[in-house]
Design an enzyme around this catalytic site. Structure first.
Site, PDB file in Angstrom:
ATOM      1  N   THR A   1       0.835  -1.213   0.000  1.00 16.05           N
ATOM      2  CA  THR A   1       0.000   0.000   0.000  1.00 16.05           C
ATOM      3  C   THR A   1       0.868   1.260   0.000  1.00 16.05           C
ATOM      4  OG1 THR A   1      -0.279   0.112   2.419  1.00 16.05           O
ATOM      5  CG2 THR A   1      -1.901  -1.182   1.180  1.00 16.05           C
TER       6      THR A   1
ATOM      7  N   ARG B   1      24.280 -15.313   1.601  1.00 14.18           N
ATOM      8  CA  ARG B   1      23.665 -13.980   1.679  1.00 14.18           C
ATOM      9  C   ARG B   1      24.407 -13.001   0.759  1.00 14.18           C
ATOM     10  NH1 ARG B   1      19.184 -11.959   4.866  1.00 14.18           N
ATOM     11  NH2 ARG B   1      19.205  -9.733   4.455  1.00 14.18           N
TER      12      ARG B   1
ATOM     13  N   ASN C   1      13.896   4.034   3.958  1.00 16.16           N
ATOM     14  CA  ASN C   1      13.148   2.948   4.595  1.00 16.16           C
ATOM     15  C   ASN C   1      12.013   3.548   5.401  1.00 16.16           C
ATOM     16  OD1 ASN C   1      12.453   0.399   5.487  1.00 16.16           O
ATOM     17  ND2 ASN C   1      14.193   0.167   6.872  1.00 16.16           N
TER      18      ASN C   1
ATOM     19  N   HIS D   1       9.117   2.598   8.617  1.00 15.05           N
ATOM     20  CA  HIS D   1       8.912   1.646   9.708  1.00 15.05           C
ATOM     21  C   HIS D   1       7.695   2.064  10.538  1.00 15.05           C
ATOM     22  CE1 HIS D   1       9.959  -1.379  12.622  1.00 15.05           C
ATOM     23  NE2 HIS D   1       9.865  -0.484  13.582  1.00 15.05           N
TER      24      HIS D   1
ATOM     25  N   ASP E   1      20.600   1.910   6.675  1.00 14.99           N
ATOM     26  CA  ASP E   1      22.008   1.547   6.800  1.00 14.99           C
ATOM     27  C   ASP E   1      22.075   0.040   7.013  1.00 14.99           C
ATOM     28  OD1 ASP E   1      21.390   1.140   9.450  1.00 14.99           O
ATOM     29  OD2 ASP E   1      22.572   2.831  10.205  1.00 14.99           O
TER      30      ASP E   1
END
Ligand code: GAR
EC number: 2.1.2.2
Length: 217
Positions: A16, A68, A108, A110, A142
Site C-alpha cells: 500500500t 547472503r 526505509n 517503519h 544503513d
C-alpha cells in the site's frame, strides 16, 4: 521542471505504500516516478500493484542463493539495471547489503517511533509494551535493523481496544502520506547528512550530466 527522479521500490507484502507512491507520481509536479518494483518473494499484492500500473518487476529470493553475499550482489544488480536516483524499501522485510547501500541512497519506512520497536514486529512490540503513543518513521537505510538516520516521524495514538491489525492500519494511513511527502521532497529538493542529522533542501537529486544526488558530510 527537470526530469522525474527514478525510484526503485522494494516490497514484501501488500504494497500500500508502493501504491501511494504510484498514485502520487501520476502528477508530473511530484517530481518522481517508479521505474521498477523488486521483491524477495512471489505472489504478493505489491507485485500485482506494479504489474497493474505497467511497471517492470523483479524477484530475488534469498533461498535461491548459496550465501547472503550472493543474494546481496544479485539484488543490487537488479536494482542497478534501472538506474535509480533513490531506492525505497517500502515494507521490504530484508536488510539490504553493502552492494546496494554503497551504490544508492536507500529510504526505509517503519511502523513505530524509532529507536523504539525496530524490526519485523514494530506494531506488535509497541502494543505489547503498553505504549499510548506510537507512530511511523521514515529514515535512510544503513546496515542495521532500522538504525539509519531519521528523516521524519509522525505520532499515532494507541487506543484501548486496538489489536495489531487495527493499530497497524491507523499507522499506515499516516505512514503513506509521510512517505509520499518525504520521497517527493528528497527528489525535488535533495538532502545532506551530517552525522545522524538529515537536512532536506539542498538541490534536486535528479542527475543532469555529472551532478550527483544526496551527500554525506
Ligand atoms: C509498513 O507499515 C512498513 O512500515 C512495514 O511494513 C508495512 C508494509 O505495508 N515495514 C516494516 O515493518 C519494516 N521493519 P505495505 O506493504 O502495505 O506498504
Amino acid at each position: 521542471m527537470s526530469k522525474a527522479g527514478r525510484l526503485v521500490v522494494l516490497v514484501s507484502g501488500s504494497g500500500t505504500n508502493l501504491q501511494a507512491l504510484l498514485d502520487a507520481s501520476t502528477d508530473p509536479s511530484y517530481g518522481a516516478r517508479v521505474v521498477a518494483v523488486g521483491a524477495d518473494r512471489e505472489g504478493i499484492e505489491g507485485l500485482a500493484r506494479a504489474t497493474k500500473a505497467q511497471i517492470p518487476t523483479f524477484v530475488e529470493k534469498l533461498r535461491d542463493y548459496g550465501t547472503r553475499a550472493e543474494w546481496d550482489a544479485a539484488i543490487a544488480a537488479r536494482i542497478a539495471a534501472y538506474e535509480p536516483d533513490l531506492v525505497v524499501s517500502a515494507g521490504f522485510m530484508k536488510i539490504l547489503g553493502a552492494p546496494t547501500l554503497d551504490a544508492f541512497p536507500v529510504l526505509n519506512t517503519h511502523p513505530a517511533l524509532l529507536p523504539s520497536f525496530p524490526g519485523a514486529h514494530g506494531v506488535r512490540d509497541a502494543l505489547a509494551h503498553g505504549v499510548k503513543v506510537t507512530g511511523c518513521t521514515v529514515m535512510l537505510a544503513d546496515s542495521g535493523v532500522d538504525t539509519g538516520p531519521i528523516i521524519a516521524q509522525e505520532a499515532v495514538p494507541v487506543l484501548p481496544d486496538d489489536d495489531e491489525a487495527v493499530l497497524h492500519e491507523r499507522i499506515k494511513t499516516v505512514e503513506r502520506r509521510l512517505l509520499v511527502d518525504i520521497v517527493g521532497r528528497m527528489v525535488r529538493e535533495g538532502w545532506t547528512v551530517t552525522g545522524r542529522i538529515v537536512h532536506l533542501g539542498t538541490g534536486p537529486i535528479v542527475r543532469t550530466g555529472n551532478q550527483s544526488g544526496g551527500e554525506s558530510t
